[in-house]
Each structure stands twice: as C-alpha cells, then as structure tokens.
Design a protein around this motif. Structure first.
Motif, PDB file in Angstrom:
ATOM      1  N   ASP A 249       7.069   6.611   0.895  1.00 20.97           N
ATOM      2  CA  ASP A 249       6.495   5.890  -0.234  1.00 20.97           C
ATOM      3  C   ASP A 249       5.272   6.662  -0.725  1.00 20.97           C
ATOM      4  OD1 ASP A 249       8.319   3.768  -0.172  1.00 20.97           O
ATOM      5  OD2 ASP A 249       7.164   2.715   1.354  1.00 20.97           O
ATOM      6  N   VAL A 250       5.101   6.701  -2.036  1.00 21.52           N
ATOM      7  CA  VAL A 250       3.986   7.430  -2.639  1.00 21.52           C
ATOM      8  C   VAL A 250       3.227   6.483  -3.568  1.00 21.52           C
ATOM      9  CG1 VAL A 250       3.292   9.390  -4.075  1.00 21.52           C
ATOM     10  CG2 VAL A 250       5.300   9.590  -2.566  1.00 21.52           C
ATOM     11  N   ILE A 251       1.914   6.361  -3.348  1.00 22.89           N
ATOM     12  CA  ILE A 251       1.072   5.571  -4.259  1.00 22.89           C
ATOM     13  C   ILE A 251       0.052   6.502  -4.900  1.00 22.89           C
ATOM     14  CG2 ILE A 251      -0.495   3.621  -4.523  1.00 22.89           C
ATOM     15  CD1 ILE A 251       0.579   2.433  -1.962  1.00 22.89           C
ATOM     16  N   ASP A 252       0.189   6.688  -6.202  1.00 24.59           N
ATOM     17  CA  ASP A 252      -0.756   7.505  -6.962  1.00 24.59           C
ATOM     18  C   ASP A 252      -0.713   6.999  -8.402  1.00 24.59           C
ATOM     19  OD1 ASP A 252      -2.031   9.692  -8.470  1.00 24.59           O
ATOM     20  OD2 ASP A 252      -1.908  10.791  -6.572  1.00 24.59           O
ATOM     21  N   ASP A 253      -1.884   6.747  -8.997  1.00 29.13           N
ATOM     22  CA  ASP A 253      -1.894   6.196 -10.353  1.00 29.13           C
ATOM     23  C   ASP A 253      -1.722   7.260 -11.438  1.00 29.13           C
ATOM     24  OD1 ASP A 253      -4.337   7.388 -10.124  1.00 29.13           O
ATOM     25  OD2 ASP A 253      -5.510   5.552 -10.305  1.00 29.13           O
ATOM     26  N   ASP A 254      -1.577   8.515 -11.035  1.00 26.57           N
ATOM     27  CA  ASP A 254      -1.300   9.600 -11.978  1.00 26.57           C
ATOM     28  C   ASP A 254       0.210   9.831 -12.016  1.00 26.57           C
ATOM     29  OD1 ASP A 254      -0.792  12.231 -13.067  1.00 26.57           O
ATOM     30  OD2 ASP A 254      -2.939  12.662 -12.826  1.00 26.57           O
ATOM     31  N   ALA A 255       0.831   9.509 -13.145  1.00 27.47           N
ATOM     32  CA  ALA A 255       2.287   9.593 -13.262  1.00 27.47           C
ATOM     33  C   ALA A 255       2.804  11.000 -13.003  1.00 27.47           C
ATOM     34  CB  ALA A 255       2.728   9.118 -14.646  1.00 27.47           C
ATOM     35  N   ASP A 256       2.092  12.007 -13.465  1.00 23.26           N
ATOM     36  CA  ASP A 256       2.533  13.389 -13.268  1.00 23.26           C
ATOM     37  C   ASP A 256       2.497  13.776 -11.798  1.00 23.26           C
ATOM     38  OD1 ASP A 256       2.975  13.737 -15.979  1.00 23.26           O
ATOM     39  OD2 ASP A 256       0.974  14.559 -16.361  1.00 23.26           O
TER      40      ASP A 256
ATOM     41  N   PHE B  28       5.048   4.487  -6.499  1.00 24.43           N
ATOM     42  CA  PHE B  28       4.284   3.327  -6.958  1.00 24.43           C
ATOM     43  C   PHE B  28       3.001   3.785  -7.638  1.00 24.43           C
ATOM     44  CE2 PHE B  28       6.593   2.315  -3.071  1.00 24.43           C
ATOM     45  CZ  PHE B  28       7.330   1.196  -3.444  1.00 24.43           C
ATOM     46  N   GLU B  29       2.622   3.040  -8.674  1.00 24.24           N
ATOM     47  CA  GLU B  29       1.391   3.385  -9.378  1.00 24.24           C
ATOM     48  C   GLU B  29       0.178   2.634  -8.846  1.00 24.24           C
ATOM     49  OE1 GLU B  29       1.643   2.350 -13.453  1.00 24.24           O
ATOM     50  OE2 GLU B  29       2.065   0.215 -13.090  1.00 24.24           O
ATOM     51  N   SER B  30       0.408   1.641  -7.971  1.00 24.57           N
ATOM     52  CA  SER B  30      -0.693   0.842  -7.438  1.00 24.57           C
ATOM     53  C   SER B  30      -0.338   0.275  -6.076  1.00 24.57           C
ATOM     54  CB  SER B  30      -1.025  -0.312  -8.390  1.00 24.57           C
ATOM     55  OG  SER B  30       0.047  -1.250  -8.416  1.00 24.57           O
TER      56      SER B  30
ATOM     57  N   VAL C 154       2.353   8.175   1.431  1.00 24.53           N
ATOM     58  CA  VAL C 154       1.454   9.173   0.871  1.00 24.53           C
ATOM     59  C   VAL C 154       0.553   8.419  -0.097  1.00 24.53           C
ATOM     60  CG1 VAL C 154       1.258  11.289  -0.494  1.00 24.53           C
ATOM     61  CG2 VAL C 154       3.171  11.010   1.113  1.00 24.53           C
ATOM     62  N   LEU C 155      -0.733   8.369   0.210  1.00 25.39           N
ATOM     63  CA  LEU C 155      -1.655   7.476  -0.496  1.00 25.39           C
ATOM     64  C   LEU C 155      -2.835   8.238  -1.096  1.00 25.39           C
ATOM     65  CD1 LEU C 155      -2.742   4.556  -1.097  1.00 25.39           C
ATOM     66  CD2 LEU C 155      -3.753   4.622   1.213  1.00 25.39           C
ATOM     67  N   ASP C 156      -3.004   8.093  -2.407  1.00 22.65           N
ATOM     68  CA  ASP C 156      -4.154   8.691  -3.070  1.00 22.65           C
ATOM     69  C   ASP C 156      -5.399   7.853  -2.772  1.00 22.65           C
ATOM     70  OD1 ASP C 156      -5.668  10.372  -4.648  1.00 22.65           O
ATOM     71  OD2 ASP C 156      -5.152   9.364  -6.514  1.00 22.65           O
ATOM     72  N   ILE C 157      -6.495   8.512  -2.439  1.00 17.98           N
ATOM     73  CA  ILE C 157      -7.721   7.775  -2.114  1.00 17.98           C
ATOM     74  C   ILE C 157      -8.356   7.175  -3.357  1.00 17.98           C
ATOM     75  CG2 ILE C 157     -10.098   8.038  -1.284  1.00 17.98           C
ATOM     76  CD1 ILE C 157      -9.093  10.022   0.773  1.00 17.98           C
ATOM     77  N   ARG C 158      -8.379   7.923  -4.449  1.00 16.42           N
ATOM     78  CA  ARG C 158      -9.011   7.445  -5.675  1.00 16.42           C
ATOM     79  C   ARG C 158      -7.959   6.807  -6.584  1.00 16.42           C
ATOM     80  NH1 ARG C 158     -14.133   9.582  -7.027  1.00 16.42           N
ATOM     81  NH2 ARG C 158     -15.288   9.848  -5.069  1.00 16.42           N
ATOM     82  N   LEU C 159      -7.893   5.495  -6.561  1.00 18.40           N
ATOM     83  CA  LEU C 159      -6.948   4.755  -7.407  1.00 18.40           C
ATOM     84  C   LEU C 159      -7.742   3.943  -8.423  1.00 18.40           C
ATOM     85  CD1 LEU C 159      -4.546   3.471  -4.606  1.00 18.40           C
ATOM     86  CD2 LEU C 159      -4.040   5.291  -6.244  1.00 18.40           C
ATOM     87  N   SER C 160      -7.107   3.607  -9.533  1.00 19.26           N
ATOM     88  CA  SER C 160      -7.797   2.828 -10.565  1.00 19.26           C
ATOM     89  C   SER C 160      -8.062   1.395 -10.122  1.00 19.26           C
ATOM     90  CB  SER C 160      -6.972   2.835 -11.867  1.00 19.26           C
ATOM     91  OG  SER C 160      -5.666   2.343 -11.626  1.00 19.26           O
ATOM     92  N   GLY C 161      -7.272   0.914  -9.161  1.00 20.33           N
ATOM     93  CA  GLY C 161      -7.474  -0.433  -8.642  1.00 20.33           C
ATOM     94  C   GLY C 161      -8.176  -0.390  -7.306  1.00 20.33           C
ATOM     95  N   GLU C 162      -7.476  -0.772  -6.242  1.00 22.44           N
ATOM     96  CA  GLU C 162      -8.050  -0.800  -4.903  1.00 22.44           C
ATOM     97  C   GLU C 162      -8.292   0.607  -4.371  1.00 22.44           C
ATOM     98  OE1 GLU C 162      -7.159  -2.957  -0.582  1.00 22.44           O
ATOM     99  OE2 GLU C 162      -5.589  -2.832  -2.110  1.00 22.44           O
ATOM    100  N   ASN C 163      -9.426   0.809  -3.718  1.00 17.98           N
ATOM    101  CA  ASN C 163      -9.733   2.092  -3.105  1.00 17.98           C
ATOM    102  C   ASN C 163      -8.712   2.399  -2.015  1.00 17.98           C
ATOM    103  OD1 ASN C 163     -11.196   3.509  -0.627  1.00 17.98           O
ATOM    104  ND2 ASN C 163     -12.200   4.212  -2.507  1.00 17.98           N
ATOM    105  N   GLY C 164      -8.217   3.644  -2.003  1.00 18.22           N
ATOM    106  CA  GLY C 164      -7.187   4.009  -1.045  1.00 18.22           C
ATOM    107  C   GLY C 164      -7.605   3.858   0.396  1.00 18.22           C
ATOM    108  N   LEU C 165      -8.862   4.183   0.709  1.00 19.50           N
ATOM    109  CA  LEU C 165      -9.347   4.048   2.084  1.00 19.50           C
ATOM    110  C   LEU C 165      -9.411   2.586   2.511  1.00 19.50           C
ATOM    111  CD1 LEU C 165     -12.183   6.727   2.147  1.00 19.50           C
ATOM    112  CD2 LEU C 165      -9.988   6.843   3.331  1.00 19.50           C
TER     113      LEU C 165
END
Length: 215
Positions: free
Chosen positions: A11-18, A37-39, A56-67
């Motif tokens: 599973d991948v969470i990143d708010d950057d579509a590219d 997933f975008e969020s 795979v989780l991006d730390i800087r998300l537009s919603g909840e902080n990844g950490l």
C-alpha cells in the motif's frame, strides 16, 4: 532490479499523484500487488488484508502527519510494516520513525533498488509476523481445550514439580496426576517437558510462586 519477490500487497500513501503513480509503476514492474491512496483516511476506509502486506508512507501529507499516523497504526494488534519516504528528512524525524518501528526511512529522491529492497524486507517481516501470530493463536486454542484440572496440573508441572508433589499440592493421587499430565502433553502437542515449559512461558500460565524446592 531485485528478482526475489516476497508475495503480498504494497500500500502506498502519498498526496502527490505523480509520486504515487511512479511508485506504483515501479512496484508492479517488480511483481508486487499495489494499492494507491492519497490520504490516511482513504487507506483506513479499505478492508484489512489477509495476506502479508506493507505500507509505503509519505511523512509530509496534506492531512495527517505521516509520523503521527505511523505511531497510531503501530499500536494496533497486527501492525503493518512501514517504509517512510520524505523530501524533508532530518535526523530527529528519522529517529522518531525508526523508534516507532519503521523498516526504513528513504529520502526523496530515492533509487529504485532502495525502495525495492525496503519493500522486500517489509513483506518478509509481515510474513514472519503473520506466521508467529498464527502459531500463537494455535497454541492458545490448544490450551483452551484443556480442562480446568489439566490447566492446574500444567501450571505446576512446568515449574519442575514431580508428580507426587503436584498430587500433594492438588490433593490428588499420583496416578491421577500422571493421567492429567499425559492428557496435557497430548492436547498441547508437546514433545517434551522442555517443550511444554516453553509453551507455558509463551502463554504466561507458569505458576512462578511455586518451585520444586518450596512446595
């Protein structure tokens, strides 16, 4: 590109579509099943998987902080192995992620091999965790099949007491204790007393207040 693919879903969470699309394409080309997933909310709205998986989780998300999200899911009974990715990494952030159990922390831009190796390690960890969980569940199921008296006998036997000591402690005959002990060994599928002791310790049912010398 790595050739050893551990079965499971990434599973991948990143708010950057590219970025999501790029990671998804790489993982699929390596033979992985992928969900994007975008969020964190979108991720949580999906069903839990019954197969090895990792995130795979991006730390800087537009919603909840990844950490924050990583720490939240780490408290679940069956936590998902997490690989953190970030374009704004620093040492405190990395330390926090690793303390929360991250398999790896990858700074963007990261190489294909870096991500694939981290995913392979995470899926291997998930496979191991699920196998251990299944074994623990099987052990608990076998223990639950014991009668109340057999559980009492087991708790005393694994402390090192001889049959006559167990009998005296429970007010039973030695032959009755032998029968119960045999039933315990059979139902627990224990190959030896040492094996039964290991099971008792894992279950947390060993009576630590009693020893063969104090009874």
């Amino acid at each position: 590109m790595t050739s050893d693919v551990t079965s499971g879903c990434v599973d991948v969470i990143d708010d950057d579509a590219d970025v999501r699309a790029s990671i998804g394409s790489l993982l699929r080309s390596a033979g992985h099943r992928v969900r994007l997933f975008e969020s964190t909310a979108a991720f949580l709205s999906t069903e839990r998987l019954e197969e090895p998986n990792c995130l795979v989780l991006d730390i800087r998300l537009s919603g909840e902080n990844g950490l924050d999200f990583q720490e939240r899911i780490a408290e679940q009974s069956a936590p998902v192995p997490v690989i953190l990715i970030t374009g704004y990494g620093d040492i405190p952030m990395t330390v926090r992620g690793m303390r929360a159990g991250a398999v790896d922390v990858l700074p963007k831009p990261f190489g294909d091999e870096q991500l694939l190796e981290a995913v392979a390690a995470a899926l291997a960890l998930s496979t191991s965790q699920r196998r251990d969980a299944a074994q623990s569940a099987g052990l608990r199921q076998r223990y639950d099949c014991l009668t109340a008296r057999e559980k009492e006998v087991m708790a005393l036997v694994v402390t090192g007491l001889m049959n006559k000591q167990v009998a005296a402690h429970l007010g039973l005959s030695e032959i009755t204790v032998k029968i119960h002990r045999g039933n315990v060994m059979r139902k627990m599928a224990a190959q030896s007393l040492a094996d039964l002791v290991r099971m008792a310790e894992e279950l947390g049912v060993r009576d630590e207040s009693i020893s063969r010398y104090s009874i």
